[in-house]
Design a protein around this motif. Sequence first.
Motif, PDB file in Angstrom:
ATOM      1  N   TYR A  37       0.830  -1.216   0.000  1.00 49.24           N
ATOM      2  CA  TYR A  37       0.000   0.000   0.000  1.00 49.24           C
ATOM      3  C   TYR A  37       0.863   1.264   0.000  1.00 49.24           C
ATOM      4  O   TYR A  37       0.399   2.344   0.371  1.00 49.24           O
ATOM      5  CB  TYR A  37      -0.913   0.007   1.224  1.00 49.24           C
ATOM      6  CG  TYR A  37      -1.887  -1.161   1.241  1.00 49.24           C
ATOM      7  CD1 TYR A  37      -3.149  -1.041   0.678  1.00 49.24           C
ATOM      8  CD2 TYR A  37      -1.523  -2.385   1.795  1.00 49.24           C
ATOM      9  CE1 TYR A  37      -4.042  -2.102   0.685  1.00 49.24           C
ATOM     10  CE2 TYR A  37      -2.397  -3.454   1.809  1.00 49.24           C
ATOM     11  CZ  TYR A  37      -3.662  -3.307   1.250  1.00 49.24           C
ATOM     12  OH  TYR A  37      -4.535  -4.363   1.262  1.00 49.24           O
ATOM     13  N   LYS A  38       2.104   1.131  -0.416  1.00 49.90           N
ATOM     14  CA  LYS A  38       3.041   2.249  -0.369  1.00 49.90           C
ATOM     15  C   LYS A  38       2.543   3.442  -1.179  1.00 49.90           C
ATOM     16  O   LYS A  38       2.493   4.572  -0.673  1.00 49.90           O
ATOM     17  CB  LYS A  38       4.396   1.779  -0.890  1.00 49.90           C
ATOM     18  CG  LYS A  38       5.433   2.897  -0.954  1.00 49.90           C
ATOM     19  CD  LYS A  38       6.759   2.357  -1.492  1.00 49.90           C
ATOM     20  CE  LYS A  38       7.785   3.474  -1.601  1.00 49.90           C
ATOM     21  NZ  LYS A  38       9.076   2.964  -2.142  1.00 49.90           N
ATOM     22  N   ASP A  39       2.168   3.205  -2.434  1.00 50.38           N
ATOM     23  CA  ASP A  39       1.726   4.311  -3.290  1.00 50.38           C
ATOM     24  C   ASP A  39       0.448   4.958  -2.763  1.00 50.38           C
ATOM     25  O   ASP A  39       0.291   6.192  -2.815  1.00 50.38           O
ATOM     26  CB  ASP A  39       1.508   3.813  -4.725  1.00 50.38           C
ATOM     27  CG  ASP A  39       2.800   3.380  -5.381  1.00 50.38           C
ATOM     28  OD1 ASP A  39       3.869   3.848  -4.936  1.00 50.38           O
ATOM     29  OD2 ASP A  39       2.751   2.572  -6.327  1.00 50.38           O
ATOM     30  N   LEU A  40      -0.462   4.154  -2.243  1.00 49.87           N
ATOM     31  CA  LEU A  40      -1.723   4.680  -1.726  1.00 49.87           C
ATOM     32  C   LEU A  40      -1.485   5.572  -0.510  1.00 49.87           C
ATOM     33  O   LEU A  40      -2.063   6.666  -0.388  1.00 49.87           O
ATOM     34  CB  LEU A  40      -2.662   3.529  -1.361  1.00 49.87           C
ATOM     35  CG  LEU A  40      -4.045   3.928  -0.838  1.00 49.87           C
ATOM     36  CD1 LEU A  40      -4.807   4.716  -1.893  1.00 49.87           C
ATOM     37  CD2 LEU A  40      -4.841   2.680  -0.426  1.00 49.87           C
ATOM     38  N   ASN A  64       1.261   7.157   0.169  1.00 55.06           N
ATOM     39  CA  ASN A  64       1.919   8.387  -0.313  1.00 55.06           C
ATOM     40  C   ASN A  64       0.898   9.385  -0.859  1.00 55.06           C
ATOM     41  O   ASN A  64       1.005  10.593  -0.629  1.00 55.06           O
ATOM     42  CB  ASN A  64       2.940   8.047  -1.393  1.00 55.06           C
ATOM     43  CG  ASN A  64       4.160   7.339  -0.833  1.00 55.06           C
ATOM     44  OD1 ASN A  64       4.386   7.348   0.373  1.00 55.06           O
ATOM     45  ND2 ASN A  64       4.948   6.723  -1.697  1.00 55.06           N
ATOM     46  N   ASP A  65      -0.118   8.860  -1.586  1.00 52.77           N
ATOM     47  CA  ASP A  65      -1.157   9.734  -2.121  1.00 52.77           C
ATOM     48  C   ASP A  65      -1.959  10.380  -0.990  1.00 52.77           C
ATOM     49  O   ASP A  65      -2.274  11.579  -1.031  1.00 52.77           O
ATOM     50  CB  ASP A  65      -2.096   8.955  -3.042  1.00 52.77           C
ATOM     51  CG  ASP A  65      -1.405   8.517  -4.325  1.00 52.77           C
ATOM     52  OD1 ASP A  65      -0.369   9.118  -4.671  1.00 52.77           O
ATOM     53  OD2 ASP A  65      -1.901   7.569  -4.978  1.00 52.77           O
ATOM     54  N   TYR A  66      -2.316   9.570   0.014  1.00 53.86           N
ATOM     55  CA  TYR A  66      -3.044  10.105   1.160  1.00 53.86           C
ATOM     56  C   TYR A  66      -2.236  11.209   1.851  1.00 53.86           C
ATOM     57  O   TYR A  66      -2.764  12.248   2.251  1.00 53.86           O
ATOM     58  CB  TYR A  66      -3.351   8.999   2.172  1.00 53.86           C
ATOM     59  CG  TYR A  66      -4.447   8.044   1.745  1.00 53.86           C
ATOM     60  CD1 TYR A  66      -5.430   8.429   0.840  1.00 53.86           C
ATOM     61  CD2 TYR A  66      -4.516   6.749   2.262  1.00 53.86           C
ATOM     62  CE1 TYR A  66      -6.435   7.560   0.451  1.00 53.86           C
ATOM     63  CE2 TYR A  66      -5.525   5.868   1.890  1.00 53.86           C
ATOM     64  CZ  TYR A  66      -6.471   6.277   0.983  1.00 53.86           C
ATOM     65  OH  TYR A  66      -7.468   5.422   0.612  1.00 53.86           O
ATOM     66  N   GLU A  97       0.122  13.133   0.565  1.00 52.29           N
ATOM     67  CA  GLU A  97       0.200  14.325  -0.272  1.00 52.29           C
ATOM     68  C   GLU A  97      -1.094  15.132  -0.232  1.00 52.29           C
ATOM     69  O   GLU A  97      -1.085  16.351  -0.408  1.00 52.29           O
ATOM     70  CB  GLU A  97       0.520  13.942  -1.724  1.00 52.29           C
ATOM     71  CG  GLU A  97       1.937  13.471  -1.945  1.00 52.29           C
ATOM     72  CD  GLU A  97       2.956  14.562  -1.640  1.00 52.29           C
ATOM     73  OE1 GLU A  97       2.654  15.742  -1.917  1.00 52.29           O
ATOM     74  OE2 GLU A  97       4.028  14.245  -1.114  1.00 52.29           O
ATOM     75  N   ASP A  98      -2.229  14.427   0.003  1.00 53.72           N
ATOM     76  CA  ASP A  98      -3.518  15.111   0.117  1.00 53.72           C
ATOM     77  C   ASP A  98      -3.689  15.793   1.464  1.00 53.72           C
ATOM     78  O   ASP A  98      -4.708  16.448   1.706  1.00 53.72           O
ATOM     79  CB  ASP A  98      -4.675  14.130  -0.101  1.00 53.72           C
ATOM     80  CG  ASP A  98      -4.755  13.663  -1.552  1.00 53.72           C
ATOM     81  OD1 ASP A  98      -4.210  14.364  -2.424  1.00 53.72           O
ATOM     82  OD2 ASP A  98      -5.351  12.609  -1.812  1.00 53.72           O
ATOM     83  N   ILE A 143      -5.301   8.310   7.742  1.00 55.86           N
ATOM     84  CA  ILE A 143      -4.804   7.279   6.814  1.00 55.86           C
ATOM     85  C   ILE A 143      -5.073   5.885   7.379  1.00 55.86           C
ATOM     86  O   ILE A 143      -5.514   4.981   6.656  1.00 55.86           O
ATOM     87  CB  ILE A 143      -3.294   7.492   6.551  1.00 55.86           C
ATOM     88  CG1 ILE A 143      -3.065   8.811   5.796  1.00 55.86           C
ATOM     89  CG2 ILE A 143      -2.712   6.319   5.774  1.00 55.86           C
ATOM     90  CD1 ILE A 143      -1.615   9.172   5.608  1.00 55.86           C
TER      91      ILE A 143
END
Length: 476
Positions: free
Chosen positions: A55-58, A60-62, A64-65, A72
């Motif tokens: 879930y690394k990319d997810l 990171n997106d959270y 950044e938001d 998270i």
Amino acid sequence: MYYTVKTLLSEGKSIREIAKDLGMCRKTISRIKTALDSGKDRPDEQVRTKTLDGYKDLINDYFEDGLTALLIHRRLTTEKGLTVSYPSVARWVERLKKQEVYIPIHCDPGAESQVDFGYMGTFRNHGTPVKVWIFAMVLSYSRYTYYQLVTNQKISSFIECHYKAFEYFGGVPKTIKLDNLKAGVITPDFYEPLLQEQYAGFLAHYNSAPIACRVRRPQEKGKVESAIKYVKNNFLKNFRGTDYDKLICELKVWNEEICNQRVHGTTRKVPQLVFNEREKTALMELPARRYEIMDISARKVSRLAHISYRHNYYSVPAKYVGMQVRLESNGTLLKIYSNQSRIALHSISHAMGLYISLEEHKPEYKRFISRDECYQRMAALGPYAIEVFLQLEQKVPAYWGAMTRGILKLKTSYSEEVINLACKRALRFNALGYQQIKKICESGLYRQDESPENNISFTEGYGHDLSIYDQIIRNN
């Protein structure tokens, strides 16, 4: 361990002896010996898989938001069905925070200032408790700072603090870096902030430009953030009492004698000296006059064609009833706008409960028209119309105004020529009045040819043959 076993084996010791000397299991020594015989001098690296790796990319997106570790964790467990502890997510987020590297920002003299508000606490102003904030503006090059106490964060207070800071510096910096304050920025956007209309006008008046920091990026205006912390730790903690006026006086002395005179912790220079030597001459000149602060608000026009402002009611043109308008006031004049067009201008009254109306804002049929204006407007219709006016003025002094306004209103349905001819016929039959002239226009009697037999003689006074009225209103 591999090197130790390898050394002991080279000395001729057996697996049993090595296990006894090292206090290890013989199977472990045997496995290491097998690995050494196959050419390996160290064990294979063991990679431990983690629950969050997939879930690394997810995550990171959270991040950044702008989501916190708690939010998270909540999304991962509720939306993704992941079984993971909060501390695990918190450690992951903490590693992401540490990845960002901040680079010191250096500015040229006079190029930038940073502004912010900080909460100071509750104090007593003439016995009344008030919440107090402190406004700070820091010149980024010299760290020369201006402080001012306020009891609100309205746009008017925000602008007042700005121009007083400019006057304190004796000049204007080229840019103003500000946080996403409600008084200054409506929509947070680093690249094209939608600034309050009045704040934008204020900066344009002083030939300066705004730079809005990104959301949750306090380090982008770290100089003024440090200035707020400094005034709280160095001044506020040393202040004794709760009197607001005393707070203002002591802050001014502290600002002059301590804040700008100390050796700055980052630059290791005295802000006052750096300002006088390098930055003061680099600032832009102050304009010839201060910016006029306006009180801006919105109102809906009532069915009486008035808007309320400070306990009074001010008129607007009747056609704007029910519409939204914008008010601008400097305390003396009240300007009313519809979109970008000014539709009304009033002098502000300091009384209460008054209806302040201008004649030109009333509907045409309700306006007061002076005698001279009536004369001129009737004269514009023609000679017979002006004769009707003069006779009405003489014969019905109490009602000539209303009758004249009615005759003039006929212009919405009939031409000036028709109304003038109708007046001619009304004069001939001594049928003076709005209703009679209106009937003549409606029935078309103004087109009848004049003939001697149509002339009617009247006795003195108002006595005459009543059949005349039937003839006037009868259709041809």
